[in-house]
Motif scaffolding. Structure first.
Motif, PDB file in Angstrom:
ATOM      1  N   UNK A 150       5.279  -4.132  -6.256  1.00 36.04           N
ATOM      2  CA  UNK A 150       4.176  -5.107  -6.307  1.00 36.04           C
ATOM      3  C   UNK A 150       3.017  -4.591  -5.445  1.00 36.04           C
ATOM      4  N   UNK A 151       2.486  -3.442  -5.801  1.00 38.23           N
ATOM      5  CA  UNK A 151       1.466  -2.777  -4.987  1.00 38.23           C
ATOM      6  C   UNK A 151       0.080  -3.378  -5.187  1.00 38.23           C
ATOM      7  N   UNK A 152      -0.727  -3.320  -4.122  1.00 32.52           N
ATOM      8  CA  UNK A 152      -2.152  -3.622  -4.217  1.00 32.52           C
ATOM      9  C   UNK A 152      -2.956  -2.335  -4.316  1.00 32.52           C
ATOM     10  N   UNK A 153      -2.505  -1.314  -3.587  1.00 30.21           N
ATOM     11  CA  UNK A 153      -3.200  -0.027  -3.565  1.00 30.21           C
ATOM     12  C   UNK A 153      -2.195   1.092  -3.811  1.00 30.21           C
ATOM     13  N   UNK A 154      -2.520   1.960  -4.778  1.00 29.71           N
ATOM     14  CA  UNK A 154      -1.705   3.144  -5.066  1.00 29.71           C
ATOM     15  C   UNK A 154      -2.644   4.336  -5.175  1.00 29.71           C
ATOM     16  N   UNK A 155      -2.516   5.264  -4.231  1.00 28.93           N
ATOM     17  CA  UNK A 155      -3.380   6.445  -4.213  1.00 28.93           C
ATOM     18  C   UNK A 155      -2.572   7.663  -4.649  1.00 28.93           C
ATOM     19  N   UNK A 156      -2.833   8.144  -5.867  1.00 28.64           N
ATOM     20  CA  UNK A 156      -2.174   9.333  -6.423  1.00 28.64           C
ATOM     21  C   UNK A 156      -3.180  10.468  -6.613  1.00 28.64           C
ATOM     22  N   UNK A 157      -4.340  10.359  -5.992  1.00 32.26           N
ATOM     23  CA  UNK A 157      -5.382  11.369  -6.193  1.00 32.26           C
ATOM     24  C   UNK A 157      -4.961  12.736  -5.658  1.00 32.26           C
ATOM     25  N   UNK A 158      -5.516  13.778  -6.272  1.00 34.34           N
ATOM     26  CA  UNK A 158      -5.295  15.161  -5.843  1.00 34.34           C
ATOM     27  C   UNK A 158      -3.820  15.550  -5.812  1.00 34.34           C
ATOM     28  N   UNK A 159      -3.143  15.332  -6.932  1.00 35.58           N
ATOM     29  CA  UNK A 159      -1.775  15.786  -7.123  1.00 35.58           C
ATOM     30  C   UNK A 159      -1.727  16.692  -8.358  1.00 35.58           C
ATOM     31  N   UNK A 160      -0.546  16.835  -8.953  1.00 37.08           N
ATOM     32  CA  UNK A 160      -0.392  17.699 -10.137  1.00 37.08           C
ATOM     33  C   UNK A 160       0.095  16.893 -11.334  1.00 37.08           C
ATOM     34  N   UNK A 161      -0.328  15.641 -11.415  1.00 37.22           N
ATOM     35  CA  UNK A 161       0.109  14.755 -12.497  1.00 37.22           C
ATOM     36  C   UNK A 161      -0.581  15.136 -13.808  1.00 37.22           C
ATOM     37  N   UNK A 162       0.230  15.367 -14.833  1.00 39.35           N
ATOM     38  CA  UNK A 162      -0.342  15.643 -16.155  1.00 39.35           C
ATOM     39  C   UNK A 162      -0.295  14.405 -17.051  1.00 39.35           C
ATOM     40  N   UNK A 181       0.847  -1.196   0.000  1.00 41.34           N
ATOM     41  CA  UNK A 181       0.000   0.000   0.000  1.00 41.34           C
ATOM     42  C   UNK A 181       0.879   1.241   0.000  1.00 41.34           C
ATOM     43  N   UNK A 182       0.652   2.121  -0.974  1.00 49.08           N
ATOM     44  CA  UNK A 182       1.383   3.385  -1.065  1.00 49.08           C
ATOM     45  C   UNK A 182       0.369   4.504  -1.243  1.00 49.08           C
ATOM     46  N   UNK A 183       0.221   5.334  -0.203  1.00 49.76           N
ATOM     47  CA  UNK A 183      -0.761   6.414  -0.201  1.00 49.76           C
ATOM     48  C   UNK A 183      -0.033   7.745  -0.359  1.00 49.76           C
ATOM     49  N   UNK A 184      -0.240   8.390  -1.510  1.00 47.34           N
ATOM     50  CA  UNK A 184       0.420   9.659  -1.827  1.00 47.34           C
ATOM     51  C   UNK A 184      -0.592  10.752  -2.162  1.00 47.34           C
ATOM     52  N   UNK A 185      -1.842  10.584  -1.728  1.00 49.62           N
ATOM     53  CA  UNK A 185      -2.886  11.533  -2.125  1.00 49.62           C
ATOM     54  C   UNK A 185      -2.633  12.928  -1.545  1.00 49.62           C
ATOM     55  N   UNK A 186      -3.140  13.923  -2.248  1.00 48.48           N
ATOM     56  CA  UNK A 186      -3.112  15.322  -1.784  1.00 48.48           C
ATOM     57  C   UNK A 186      -1.690  15.811  -1.523  1.00 48.48           C
ATOM     58  N   UNK A 187      -0.829  15.665  -2.533  1.00 49.27           N
ATOM     59  CA  UNK A 187       0.508  16.244  -2.514  1.00 49.27           C
ATOM     60  C   UNK A 187       0.645  17.161  -3.739  1.00 49.27           C
ATOM     61  N   UNK A 188       1.873  17.368  -4.202  1.00 45.66           N
ATOM     62  CA  UNK A 188       2.124  18.224  -5.363  1.00 45.66           C
ATOM     63  C   UNK A 188       2.952  17.486  -6.412  1.00 45.66           C
ATOM     64  N   UNK A 189       2.753  16.172  -6.495  1.00 48.41           N
ATOM     65  CA  UNK A 189       3.543  15.355  -7.413  1.00 48.41           C
ATOM     66  C   UNK A 189       3.250  15.724  -8.865  1.00 48.41           C
TER      67      UNK A 189
END
Length: 574
Positions: free
Chosen positions: A266-278, A247-255
């Protein structure tokens, strides 16, 4: 153990009789006046004060005064030389007396949910302390003396006002398996985080951290990493080295980007929501273990909104289609013999012979002709049997045979490898293992039989593997929890995912050393409350893909700790 539990009452003080320690009493007197109390449970009452007379309870090992109205603790707490567990959580305590440093037998201290602005420096004298919880206080700095608490396994300071963690402190806490410093004012992660090789759960969410140090790669046991709501603008490439991370939770950053190196995870959960990914690297499509990829709230221009908000497998398939063919195939392919020769040369120094994915139909002589090889990897080939010559390789400790065509259980060869402690035979068309097939492997610590649907005709045969610490039985078409597992008291990791198991026995509480339990993708509708008793050790519990009806979704979404607490709270009072 002699123990006194006071149920809810309206008094603001303890009855004086509880503090007394008499040599003898008459038949009509109360039992606590006749014995040395060892366990005193006073939780969920209206206590406002504990007297200095606490010193009279010299045999006390457990004291629980949580959920009361205490504003202070008596200095006499330090005179309880045998005290091992102290719970003063959910009170209004403003400071813990320095005298607590004299309670040197202390192993667990919970002072969460109080009004503390600091922890006593003398706590550093409690060198046997393994669990310290001080969440939801007003602590701004940790005492340097805590560096002496080298036996710490769990450390929880969530919800305070800490602005930094000491480099030296983390360097000395090498046994730590859980570190929770969420909801503080931290601006950085110490480089010494890499010293925590046994860390399983790391939570820094809701701070002001702007970067993750490359030394994070040293956290080789990390399974859950929470960094949501921080100020991250990039990720270190070294994060891709965390092979156990699920599990890797990275939500609400400036990535602004997700590194290609992290696509190896080998992730099951990846949270990239609310970042600056284009955009996203197409290599994310190769992360086939992903069950949940969250991307909403990013300015993604290269992906349709229907893909971003749709099912994760569909998105991964689309990203894979964008990978160019020259990334999937090497332009120059050395011959099979060249690859074997090269691997053999490397093994002379590394003692590891890696022959995986070479299309081998039989085990090459290089395996038994290479001196003192410790690890042999023959995975992803087309090998159908193990030759008798392999029996001469007495130095082999790790044998990886995943993804071959082995049908018959190679018992004769395996029993001839006296130092074998890790065996991986997953994804083979194995026939049923003979009833005595595992008896000779009594030194085995790691076993993977996943995707061998016929190999366990009688699951009780596993009970002979008394030294086993890791067991993987994914996709075995198991309809029930294998009874033999309950004898494996040293198990740390148990993976029973992608089966048809409908229930978990309450005896699972006997597996007291479990740190990871994967029950995902089964038919489990309810969990036994006894599972909650594994809370001190169990760090990762995976339940996705089960028709669980007895636990609310809000609790499931909060993760392992919340689930175990919910289950434990359902147990009847002892």
């Amino acid at each position: 153990m002699l123990h006194f539990q006071l149920l809810r009452f309206m008094c603001k003080e303890l009855p004086n009789e509880v503090y007394q320690n008499l040599d003898g009493v008459g038949d009509d007197e109360k039992w606590w006046e006749a014995v040395e109390l060892q366990k005193l449970i006073l939780a969920h009452n209206n206590l406002e004060i504990l007297k200095e007379d606490m010193r009279n309870l010299s045999m006390l090992t457990v004291l629980n005064v949580s959920h009361n109205k205490l504003s202070c603790l008596p200095a006499a707490i330090g005179e309880l030389a045998l005290l091992k567990s102290l719970d003063v959580s959910f009170n209004s305590i403003t400071n813990i007396p320095e005298e607590i440093g004299s309670a040197t037998s202390l192993v667990k201290l919970d002072c969460s949910k109080n009004l503390l602005k600091e922890l006593p420096c003398s706590l550093g004298k409690c060198v046997d302390l393994s669990e310290l919880k001080a969440s939801n206080n007003c602590i701004t700095k940790l005492p340097d003396e805590l560096v002496s608490c080298t036996k710490l396994i769990k450390f929880d300071v969530e919800g305070n006002k800490l602005i930094m963690l000491s480099e030296n402190m983390l360097m000395s806490w090498t046994r730590l398996t859980e570190l929770n410093a969420a909801r503080n004012l931290l601006t950085s992660i110490p480089d010494s985080i890499g010293a925590l090789s046994q860390l399983i759960r790391l939570d820094f969410h809701q701070n002001k951290i702007s970067s993750i140090p490359p030394s994070i790669m040293g956290c080789s046991s990390l399974a859950e990493f929470y960094m949501g709501t921080n100020l991250l603008s990039s990720l270190p490439a070294e994060i891709g080295s965390l092979s156990r991370l699920g599990t890797l939770d990275l939500h609400s950053n400036q990535l602004k980007e997700y590194p290609v190196e992290a696509c190896k995870l080998q992730l099951s959960v990846l949270d990239l929501s609310n970042n600056s990914l284009s955009g996203l690297p197409p290599e994310i499509g190769t992360m086939t273990t992903l069950r949940k990829l969250l991307l909403t709230g990013n300015p993604l221009r290269s992906l349709r909104s229907s893909l971003v908000c749709g099912p994760t497998p569909t998105l991964l398939k689309y990203l894979r289609s964008r990978l160019s063919s020259n990334e999937e195939e090497s332009t120059t392919t050395p011959t099979k013999d060249d690859q074997i020769a090269m691997a053999t040369r490397v093994s002379l120094s590394s003692k590891e012979l890696n022959l995986n994915g070479l299309g081998l139909t039989c085990v090459p002589p290089a395996v038994w002709e290479t001196d003192e090889v410790v690890k042999v990897n023959l995975s992803r080939n087309s090998i159908e049997e193990l030759p008798n010559e392999l029996s001469t390789c007495s130095s082999i400790q790790v044998l990886v045979l995943s993804g071959n065509k082995i049908k018959e259980w190679p018992g004769a060869v395996l029993s001839s490898l006296p130092n074998l402690f890790c065996l991986k035979l997953d994804n083979n068309p194995l026939a049923p293992i003979p009833s005595t097939g595992l008896e000779a492997l009594n030194k085995l610590e790691i076993l993977d039989l996943s995707c061998n649907t016929s190999s366990l005709p009688e699951p009780s045969i596993l009970s002979s593997l008394s030294q086993l610490q890791e067991l993987y039985l994914r996709r075995m078409q198991l309809g029930q929890f294998p009874s033999g597992l309950l004898c494996l008291r040293r198990l740390r990791i148990l993976n029973l995912s992608q089966n048809s198991i409908v229930s978990i026995p309450q005896e699972i509480k006997e597996l007291a050393y479990l740190t990871e339990l994967d029950l995902s993708d089964n038919n489990i509708t309810a969990l036994p409350p006894e599972l909650g008793l594994l809370e001190p050790s169990l760090q990762v519990l995976k339940l996705d893909g089960n028709p669980l009806r007895s636990i609310r979704r809000t609790i499931l979404d909060r993760g392992t700790k919340a689930i175990l607490k919910y289950l434990k709270d359902k147990l009847p009072d002892q």
